[in-house]
Design a protein around this motif. Sequence first.
Motif, short mmCIF file in Angstrom:
data_model
loop_
_atom_site.label_atom_id
_atom_site.label_comp_id
_atom_site.label_asym_id
_atom_site.label_seq_id
_atom_site.Cartn_x
_atom_site.Cartn_y
_atom_site.Cartn_z
N TYR A 63 -18.36 23.37 -2.94
CA TYR A 63 -17.73 23.06 -1.65
C TYR A 63 -16.55 22.11 -1.78
N PHE A 64 -16.62 21.23 -2.78
CA PHE A 64 -15.49 20.35 -3.03
C PHE A 64 -15.25 20.32 -4.54
N ALA A 65 -14.01 20.56 -4.92
CA ALA A 65 -13.71 20.71 -6.34
C ALA A 65 -13.99 19.43 -7.11
N SER A 66 -13.92 18.28 -6.44
CA SER A 66 -14.13 17.02 -7.13
C SER A 66 -14.42 15.94 -6.10
N ARG A 67 -14.85 14.80 -6.61
CA ARG A 67 -15.07 13.66 -5.73
C ARG A 67 -13.78 13.25 -5.04
N ASP A 68 -12.68 13.29 -5.77
CA ASP A 68 -11.40 12.93 -5.18
C ASP A 68 -11.02 13.86 -4.04
N GLU A 69 -11.32 15.15 -4.22
CA GLU A 69 -10.96 16.09 -3.16
C GLU A 69 -11.77 15.81 -1.90
N LEU A 70 -13.03 15.45 -2.08
CA LEU A 70 -13.85 15.09 -0.92
C LEU A 70 -13.26 13.87 -0.22
N ILE A 71 -12.91 12.85 -1.00
CA ILE A 71 -12.36 11.64 -0.39
C ILE A 71 -11.03 11.95 0.30
N THR A 72 -10.22 12.77 -0.33
CA THR A 72 -8.97 13.16 0.32
C THR A 72 -9.23 13.84 1.65
N ALA A 115 0.82 -1.21 0.00
CA ALA A 115 0.00 0.00 0.00
C ALA A 115 0.86 1.26 0.00
N GLY A 116 2.17 1.09 0.13
CA GLY A 116 3.05 2.24 0.07
C GLY A 116 3.25 2.96 1.38
N HIS A 117 2.81 2.35 2.48
CA HIS A 117 2.96 3.05 3.77
C HIS A 117 4.38 3.09 4.26
N PHE A 118 5.26 2.29 3.66
CA PHE A 118 6.67 2.35 4.03
C PHE A 118 7.46 3.25 3.10
N ALA A 119 6.79 3.75 2.07
CA ALA A 119 7.51 4.57 1.10
C ALA A 119 8.04 5.83 1.79
N TYR A 141 -2.56 7.45 -6.55
CA TYR A 141 -2.81 8.44 -5.50
C TYR A 141 -1.56 8.76 -4.68
N HIS A 142 -1.35 10.04 -4.42
CA HIS A 142 -0.31 10.47 -3.50
C HIS A 142 -0.92 11.31 -2.41
N ALA A 143 -0.72 10.89 -1.17
CA ALA A 143 -1.29 11.62 -0.04
C ALA A 143 -0.66 13.00 0.06
N PRO A 144 -1.44 14.02 0.35
CA PRO A 144 -0.87 15.37 0.51
C PRO A 144 0.07 15.41 1.71
N ASP A 145 0.87 16.47 1.75
CA ASP A 145 1.92 16.55 2.77
C ASP A 145 1.38 16.57 4.19
N ASP A 146 0.27 17.29 4.39
CA ASP A 146 -0.21 17.38 5.75
C ASP A 146 -0.68 16.02 6.27
#
Lengths: 224, 224
Positions: free
Chosen positions: B56-65, A191-195, B118-123
């Motif tokens: 309120y949310f630019a896209s479905r992905d933004e809501l999920i994020t 899942a990439g949690h170690f990346a 998908y790449h998780a945002p920095d925060d």
Amino acid sequence: MAETGTKTPRERYRTQVRAEIKERAWEQIATAGATALSLNAIAKRMGMSGPALYRYFASRDELITELIRDAYRSLADTFRAASGSGADAAALARALRGWALDDPQRYFLVYGTPVPGYHAPDDVTAIASGIMATLLDACAALPADGAATPFAAHLEGHRQWADGHPAPSPALHRALTFWTRLHGVLSLELAGHFAGMGFDPALLFAAELEALLGDLGAGSADGG
Amino acid sequence: MAETGTKTPRERYRTQVRAEIKERAWEQIATAGATALSLNAIAKRMGMSGPALYRYFASRDELITELIRDAYRSLADTFRAASGSGADAAALARALRGWALDDPQRYFLVYGTPVPGYHAPDDVTAIASGIMATLLDACAALPADGAATPFAAHLEGHRQWADGHPAPSPALHRALTFWTRLHGVLSLELAGHFAGMGFDPALLFAAELEALLGDLGAGSADGG
DNA sequence: GTCATTGCGTTACAACTTCTAACGAACACG
DNA sequence: CGTGTTCGTTAGAAGTTGTAACGCAATGAC
């Protein structure tokens, strides 16, 4: 329509088309995940129009179920091959990791996030039982150390999942920890949690395997 | 338009609507999973038309994020609360299991099958670091047993993920095994892979926790 | 209080998805 | 060489995400 081998040219063609559909589906899943699987995209890639695929799979869900079935079968085959030369838990673990890294999305199809309403068909759970039986063989072949854990005692009264396997309850416990611990490392790794953490996941996996095999008489599982 | 607290009634309204959207989204996710999340369905449930939500949310992905962000924050808060009365690894483990069982799909949003691109945002990764820091605190507080494992030696050279935490490398190893082993049990349990096997997953979880805490000096982690 | 601006919610629409229905054509079989 | 099954087609329904343009209402400035 049953006991003939591979007979009529129509059935031959049909199974071939089904196979190609699944092939394209695996390609899509490998690159975009199972949720992004599109029958229309597969059809276009095969030079057909969308609804044609419904001659071969009743629905998108049925196709995915078939892919899950194949994934289970693939894992069962891999396990069988790995344990062919004697029930070796370490070989099983290495085979599992190789199988997982070979196609992470295939691993997630088996062990990933489930759809809340989904129930696996009976034959899939039967294959899963076979996988568990192979693992139980390997765990029963490991040298047993002394005292049984409290959880092993609990398993003594809840061993129907072993499906008649004669392994003693500590081996049952060992098989479950084998499963959960290796899955714990693998799923987080895939899942990439170690990346970006810097360490080598292979070494963590090896350390967990060592702990599973080595703490029979020796020492700590997680060091320190 | 920035440094004012919660000021204008418009922003007040906006944050309230965003909160209600997320609330409905969590309801949908809990019952049908994240992949089945539909903005249109949320809008209809709120008495609005579909495209209104895009204010309120630019896209479905933004809501999920955003939901993933909230899930991470929720886990971080749970960990903080559990470790508030002293860094206690067992309390952390129990808190983790409670948090996971409380909303399995929320757990899967954090630790489940990832979308390949998908790449998780920095925060979010920052929050994850905070969670890891709490876990490291608890593991460093555990009594250390003797020899360091080879993997702990490897971690000595790859500890940037500890983000300056002064825990010795065996504690780093212990934190990783804590994470992977508990996740291994939890994810398989929540995914339903233990369903029908008969044994009590809580006891398996407890056995793994016991092994993590107890094999410091005593014995085997998985019995047998 | 009046007025301009800003933001919200609407409908309309494009592009996509799964899946059904009806039709035509190709194929296997007797 | 018919006959019938099966395949692939197009058309279309119902759903999705997301964009564009419009009207209305509320906000803030004067």
